[in-house]
Motif scaffolding. Sequence first.
Motif, PDB file in Angstrom:
ATOM      1  N   SER A  67     -13.181   7.468  -7.597  1.00 37.64           N
ATOM      2  CA  SER A  67     -14.133   6.716  -6.512  1.00 37.64           C
ATOM      3  C   SER A  67     -13.940   5.246  -6.647  1.00 37.64           C
ATOM      4  O   SER A  67     -12.739   5.009  -7.086  1.00 37.64           O
ATOM      5  N   TYR A  68     -14.536   4.511  -5.989  1.00 39.20           N
ATOM      6  CA  TYR A  68     -14.225   3.260  -5.495  1.00 39.20           C
ATOM      7  C   TYR A  68     -15.587   2.373  -5.672  1.00 39.20           C
ATOM      8  O   TYR A  68     -16.645   2.879  -5.283  1.00 39.20           O
ATOM      9  N   SER A  69     -15.551   1.208  -5.962  1.00 38.92           N
ATOM     10  CA  SER A  69     -16.919   0.221  -5.840  1.00 38.92           C
ATOM     11  C   SER A  69     -16.393  -1.152  -5.563  1.00 38.92           C
ATOM     12  O   SER A  69     -15.218  -1.389  -5.429  1.00 38.92           O
ATOM     13  N   PRO A  70     -17.104  -2.021  -5.300  1.00 36.11           N
ATOM     14  CA  PRO A  70     -16.965  -3.385  -5.039  1.00 36.11           C
ATOM     15  C   PRO A  70     -16.091  -3.959  -6.373  1.00 36.11           C
ATOM     16  O   PRO A  70     -15.388  -4.998  -6.270  1.00 36.11           O
ATOM     17  N   ARG A  71     -16.175  -3.381  -7.356  1.00 34.73           N
ATOM     18  CA  ARG A  71     -15.609  -4.131  -8.722  1.00 34.73           C
ATOM     19  C   ARG A  71     -14.236  -3.517  -8.842  1.00 34.73           C
ATOM     20  O   ARG A  71     -13.461  -3.998  -9.762  1.00 34.73           O
ATOM     21  N   ILE A 144      10.116   2.941   3.984  1.00 31.21           N
ATOM     22  CA  ILE A 144       8.818   3.076   3.602  1.00 31.21           C
ATOM     23  C   ILE A 144       7.881   3.065   4.869  1.00 31.21           C
ATOM     24  O   ILE A 144       7.873   2.137   5.551  1.00 31.21           O
ATOM     25  N   ALA A 145       7.213   4.577   4.831  1.00 32.97           N
ATOM     26  CA  ALA A 145       6.313   4.448   6.056  1.00 32.97           C
ATOM     27  C   ALA A 145       4.804   3.767   5.683  1.00 32.97           C
ATOM     28  O   ALA A 145       4.659   3.980   4.330  1.00 32.97           O
ATOM     29  N   VAL A 146       4.276   2.985   6.460  1.00 34.50           N
ATOM     30  CA  VAL A 146       3.026   2.283   5.896  1.00 34.50           C
ATOM     31  C   VAL A 146       1.970   2.755   6.571  1.00 34.50           C
ATOM     32  O   VAL A 146       1.964   2.793   8.060  1.00 34.50           O
ATOM     33  N   GLU A 147       0.903   3.226   6.192  1.00 34.67           N
ATOM     34  CA  GLU A 147      -0.413   3.383   6.736  1.00 34.67           C
ATOM     35  C   GLU A 147      -1.361   2.225   6.336  1.00 34.67           C
ATOM     36  O   GLU A 147      -1.937   2.397   5.123  1.00 34.67           O
ATOM     37  N   VAL A 148      -2.148   1.687   7.225  1.00 38.29           N
ATOM     38  CA  VAL A 148      -3.044   0.625   6.774  1.00 38.29           C
ATOM     39  C   VAL A 148      -4.470   1.213   7.443  1.00 38.29           C
ATOM     40  O   VAL A 148      -4.328   1.427   8.413  1.00 38.29           O
ATOM     41  N   GLN A 149      -5.229   1.096   6.344  1.00 40.82           N
ATOM     42  CA  GLN A 149      -6.609   1.894   6.753  1.00 40.82           C
ATOM     43  C   GLN A 149      -7.609   1.080   5.831  1.00 40.82           C
ATOM     44  O   GLN A 149      -7.308   0.166   5.062  1.00 40.82           O
ATOM     45  N   ASP A 150      -8.956   1.214   6.338  1.00 37.82           N
ATOM     46  CA  ASP A 150      -9.866   0.429   5.239  1.00 37.82           C
ATOM     47  C   ASP A 150      -9.755   1.341   4.200  1.00 37.82           C
ATOM     48  O   ASP A 150      -9.322   2.518   4.084  1.00 37.82           O
ATOM     49  N   THR A 151     -10.342   0.793   3.109  1.00 35.45           N
ATOM     50  CA  THR A 151      -9.959   1.331   1.683  1.00 35.45           C
ATOM     51  C   THR A 151     -10.697   2.794   1.385  1.00 35.45           C
ATOM     52  O   THR A 151     -10.227   3.593   0.936  1.00 35.45           O
ATOM     53  N   PRO A 152     -12.070   3.091   2.053  1.00 36.62           N
ATOM     54  CA  PRO A 152     -12.403   4.534   1.811  1.00 36.62           C
ATOM     55  C   PRO A 152     -11.406   5.418   2.566  1.00 36.62           C
ATOM     56  O   PRO A 152     -11.305   6.402   2.077  1.00 36.62           O
ATOM     57  N   VAL A 168       4.068   9.128  -3.019  1.00 30.29           N
ATOM     58  CA  VAL A 168       3.212   8.103  -2.299  1.00 30.29           C
ATOM     59  C   VAL A 168       2.622   7.123  -3.276  1.00 30.29           C
ATOM     60  O   VAL A 168       2.793   7.427  -4.404  1.00 30.29           O
ATOM     61  N   ALA A 169       2.422   6.021  -2.749  1.00 30.15           N
ATOM     62  CA  ALA A 169       1.818   5.026  -3.418  1.00 30.15           C
ATOM     63  C   ALA A 169       0.691   4.178  -2.565  1.00 30.15           C
ATOM     64  O   ALA A 169       0.686   4.569  -1.445  1.00 30.15           O
ATOM     65  N   ALA A 170      -0.260   3.465  -3.359  1.00 30.81           N
ATOM     66  CA  ALA A 170      -1.367   2.924  -2.602  1.00 30.81           C
ATOM     67  C   ALA A 170      -1.489   1.325  -3.167  1.00 30.81           C
ATOM     68  O   ALA A 170      -1.283   1.212  -4.093  1.00 30.81           O
ATOM     69  N   GLY A 171      -1.725   0.434  -2.201  1.00 27.34           N
ATOM     70  CA  GLY A 171      -2.264  -0.646  -2.368  1.00 27.34           C
ATOM     71  C   GLY A 171      -3.804  -0.742  -2.092  1.00 27.34           C
ATOM     72  O   GLY A 171      -3.953  -0.702  -0.755  1.00 27.34           O
ATOM     73  N   LEU A 172      -4.651  -1.112  -2.791  1.00 26.97           N
ATOM     74  CA  LEU A 172      -5.952  -0.926  -2.380  1.00 26.97           C
ATOM     75  C   LEU A 172      -6.786  -2.205  -3.055  1.00 26.97           C
ATOM     76  O   LEU A 172      -6.513  -2.922  -4.137  1.00 26.97           O
ATOM     77  N   ILE A 173      -7.621  -2.634  -1.775  1.00 26.55           N
ATOM     78  CA  ILE A 173      -8.568  -3.956  -2.133  1.00 26.55           C
ATOM     79  C   ILE A 173      -9.950  -3.087  -2.100  1.00 26.55           C
ATOM     80  O   ILE A 173     -10.239  -2.514  -1.160  1.00 26.55           O
ATOM     81  N   PRO A 174     -10.697  -3.476  -3.153  1.00 27.33           N
ATOM     82  CA  PRO A 174     -12.109  -2.854  -3.330  1.00 27.33           C
ATOM     83  C   PRO A 174     -12.875  -3.197  -2.051  1.00 27.33           C
ATOM     84  O   PRO A 174     -12.976  -4.205  -1.424  1.00 27.33           O
ATOM     85  N   PRO A 175     -13.520  -2.224  -1.536  1.00 25.54           N
ATOM     86  CA  PRO A 175     -14.358  -2.494  -0.130  1.00 25.54           C
ATOM     87  C   PRO A 175     -15.785  -2.897  -0.778  1.00 25.54           C
ATOM     88  O   PRO A 175     -16.159  -2.775  -2.044  1.00 25.54           O
ATOM     89  N   PRO A 176     -16.695  -3.476   0.181  1.00 28.07           N
ATOM     90  CA  PRO A 176     -18.134  -4.027  -0.202  1.00 28.07           C
ATOM     91  C   PRO A 176     -19.078  -2.785  -0.601  1.00 28.07           C
ATOM     92  O   PRO A 176     -20.006  -3.078  -1.260  1.00 28.07           O
ATOM     93  N   SER A 178     -19.755   1.201  -2.667  1.00 27.04           N
ATOM     94  CA  SER A 178     -19.284   2.216  -3.489  1.00 27.04           C
ATOM     95  C   SER A 178     -19.679   3.467  -3.203  1.00 27.04           C
ATOM     96  O   SER A 178     -20.657   3.679  -2.491  1.00 27.04           O
ATOM     97  N   THR A 179     -18.931   4.503  -3.661  1.00 29.30           N
ATOM     98  CA  THR A 179     -19.163   5.820  -3.434  1.00 29.30           C
ATOM     99  C   THR A 179     -18.375   6.667  -4.394  1.00 29.30           C
ATOM    100  O   THR A 179     -17.181   6.254  -5.103  1.00 29.30           O
ATOM    101  N   GLU A 180     -18.458   7.891  -4.395  1.00 35.02           N
ATOM    102  CA  GLU A 180     -17.750   8.813  -5.420  1.00 35.02           C
ATOM    103  C   GLU A 180     -17.013   9.876  -4.391  1.00 35.02           C
ATOM    104  O   GLU A 180     -17.708  10.322  -3.430  1.00 35.02           O
ATOM    105  N   LEU A 181     -15.611   9.874  -4.436  1.00 35.24           N
ATOM    106  CA  LEU A 181     -15.068  10.747  -3.503  1.00 35.24           C
ATOM    107  C   LEU A 181     -15.077  12.194  -4.056  1.00 35.24           C
ATOM    108  O   LEU A 181     -15.027  12.483  -5.275  1.00 35.24           O
ATOM    109  N   GLU A 182     -14.982  13.203  -3.211  1.00 33.44           N
ATOM    110  CA  GLU A 182     -15.295  14.773  -3.502  1.00 33.44           C
ATOM    111  C   GLU A 182     -13.787  15.293  -3.382  1.00 33.44           C
ATOM    112  O   GLU A 182     -13.087  14.970  -2.368  1.00 33.44           O
TER     113      GLU A 182
END
Length: 182
Positions: A67-71, A144-152, A168-176, A178-182
């Motif tokens: 999951s992710y949230s603004p926090r 390194i191949a880079v994929e730039v997307q919105d955080t969700p 694979v690795a990820a660099g993630l900035i929290p989005p405004p 929140s949700t839970e991923l399935e």
Amino acid sequence: MAVTMCARLFLQRSSQGLRFSPLTSTAFTSPFLSRAHRLGPSDDEMYQRTTVSVMQKEPGAGAMIYSYSPRGFNVDGNRVVGPCAVLPPAILQWNVGSYKDITIESMALFHMLEPRIEVLVLGTGGRSERIDPKVLAFLKSKGIAVEVQDTPNACATFNFLSSERRVVAAGLIPPPVSTELE
């Protein structure tokens, strides 16, 4: 040669008489031409449906973002506050505030790892933002191949690649949002 074969076949058929009824022979009837034919699993790929239910995470399948949230993020049950770097061996806080803070220096963490990362997924917050072309060229020069997307979407892409056992690795900035991923 082909002309004589066709002529011979035509003469044989014409001596027997051509019938165009449905009972003629099996050579002229096809289940695909019949209106009553229903598609089965062997007839068409579109007929087949696939569902996936993950009952238990496979050992060694890599980290999963739940999951992710603004926090922050929930990665394998670990709560990470703020931007994070999800690497094959670890989950680290990533010292960026927004996509504008993504520089060659902030990418040093990703290209120094062993084993070498195949794909780096960057989540830039609520929207997909443009990253400095110098940063992308630098990572490309490191292989390194880079994929730039919105955080969700970056979280979903990371989970997919990780489940395929890709490095694979990820660099993630929290989005405004929140949700839970399935």
